[in-house]
Design a protein around this motif. Sequence first.
Motif, PDB file in Angstrom:
ATOM      1  N   GLU A  23       0.842  -1.194   0.000  1.00  0.00           N
ATOM      2  CA  GLU A  23       0.000   0.000   0.000  1.00  0.00           C
ATOM      3  C   GLU A  23       0.887   1.257   0.000  1.00  0.00           C
ATOM      4  O   GLU A  23       2.011   1.247   0.500  1.00  0.00           O
ATOM      5  N   VAL A  25       2.020   5.099   0.914  1.00  0.00           N
ATOM      6  CA  VAL A  25       1.965   6.129   1.957  1.00  0.00           C
ATOM      7  C   VAL A  25       2.806   7.319   1.515  1.00  0.00           C
ATOM      8  O   VAL A  25       3.599   7.227   0.575  1.00  0.00           O
ATOM      9  N   THR A  26       2.634   8.433   2.223  1.00  0.00           N
ATOM     10  CA  THR A  26       3.369   9.658   1.899  1.00  0.00           C
ATOM     11  C   THR A  26       4.508   9.857   2.886  1.00  0.00           C
ATOM     12  O   THR A  26       4.334   9.669   4.093  1.00  0.00           O
ATOM     13  N   GLN A  53       5.158   9.887  -2.606  1.00  0.00           N
ATOM     14  CA  GLN A  53       4.475   8.654  -2.246  1.00  0.00           C
ATOM     15  C   GLN A  53       5.347   7.447  -2.588  1.00  0.00           C
ATOM     16  O   GLN A  53       5.918   7.371  -3.678  1.00  0.00           O
ATOM     17  N   PRO A  73      -1.691   9.175   7.217  1.00  0.00           N
ATOM     18  CA  PRO A  73      -2.828   9.359   6.300  1.00  0.00           C
ATOM     19  C   PRO A  73      -3.993  10.036   7.016  1.00  0.00           C
ATOM     20  O   PRO A  73      -4.109   9.975   8.245  1.00  0.00           O
ATOM     21  N   ASP A  74      -4.863  10.677   6.241  1.00  0.00           N
ATOM     22  CA  ASP A  74      -5.979  11.426   6.830  1.00  0.00           C
ATOM     23  C   ASP A  74      -6.871  10.549   7.697  1.00  0.00           C
ATOM     24  O   ASP A  74      -7.371  10.990   8.734  1.00  0.00           O
ATOM     25  N   TRP A  75      -7.090   9.295   7.276  1.00  0.00           N
ATOM     26  CA  TRP A  75      -7.995   8.430   8.038  1.00  0.00           C
ATOM     27  C   TRP A  75      -7.401   7.999   9.376  1.00  0.00           C
ATOM     28  O   TRP A  75      -8.120   7.493  10.232  1.00  0.00           O
ATOM     29  N   TYR A 102      -6.552  -1.261   6.735  1.00  0.00           N
ATOM     30  CA  TYR A 102      -6.369  -0.160   7.679  1.00  0.00           C
ATOM     31  C   TYR A 102      -5.760  -0.611   9.010  1.00  0.00           C
ATOM     32  O   TYR A 102      -4.929   0.098   9.601  1.00  0.00           O
TER      33      TYR A 102
END
Length: 211
Positions: A23, A25-26, A53, A73-75, A102
């Motif tokens: 996945e 990510v930044t 990213q 991440p925002d979430w 997640y």
Amino acid sequence: MAVSSRQKEGFTMPELEYLAQCETVTIVPMHRMERLELVRGTVGPFRPPQKTQVPLWLATMLKRTNRCRIVAPDWLKYEHLQKLCKQEEEPDSLFTKLPFHYLEIAHILLTVAEDDIAESQGIRRLLQDLRESRQSKTLRGMEMLNPLQLQMDNLSAAEINEIRPLFRHSFNMLRQLDSLVLASEKSQQQSQYADQSYAGLEDSFVSSYPL
């Protein structure tokens, strides 16, 4: 490809985390680096303080060698998780939409880059509350299991993995019971047809040979 009996029962958490490593990510690089040619494409170049990213596995490797900072991440932010927990607790609410991995991503980031995540301890508590709320909702959904399907949208990989053994066993039992019911109904229909045929034959015999 054949599936082993252990895989049918589900994956271990390390196996799920391995699957989640691809996945994206930044990160914020700490040093200048040129492009990296990876199997799934090219990442970079890395120019501090520009964000870029990268796959999760590369982000964790760079973080462990102090070459980057990982952007949460925002979430995974405290305020957002608070909203999700409230939504999950609403009566008759659906599962909130989250990344498929997640739980695995959150565990990796909180382990490797806790210093990059604001309010990390509060986030841990909210993730636990979120998971418990979704587990309760999953169990309620299992009560509506039928021989045809079980629809629960927006479940994550770890959540599906948790119910996989129970669902497979329960679904097989329901299918067996359904087959028994169908066989019983078919037997009753055949018995009724035989009785009707015998009655018709008896009536015919009486009318052909009156006393």
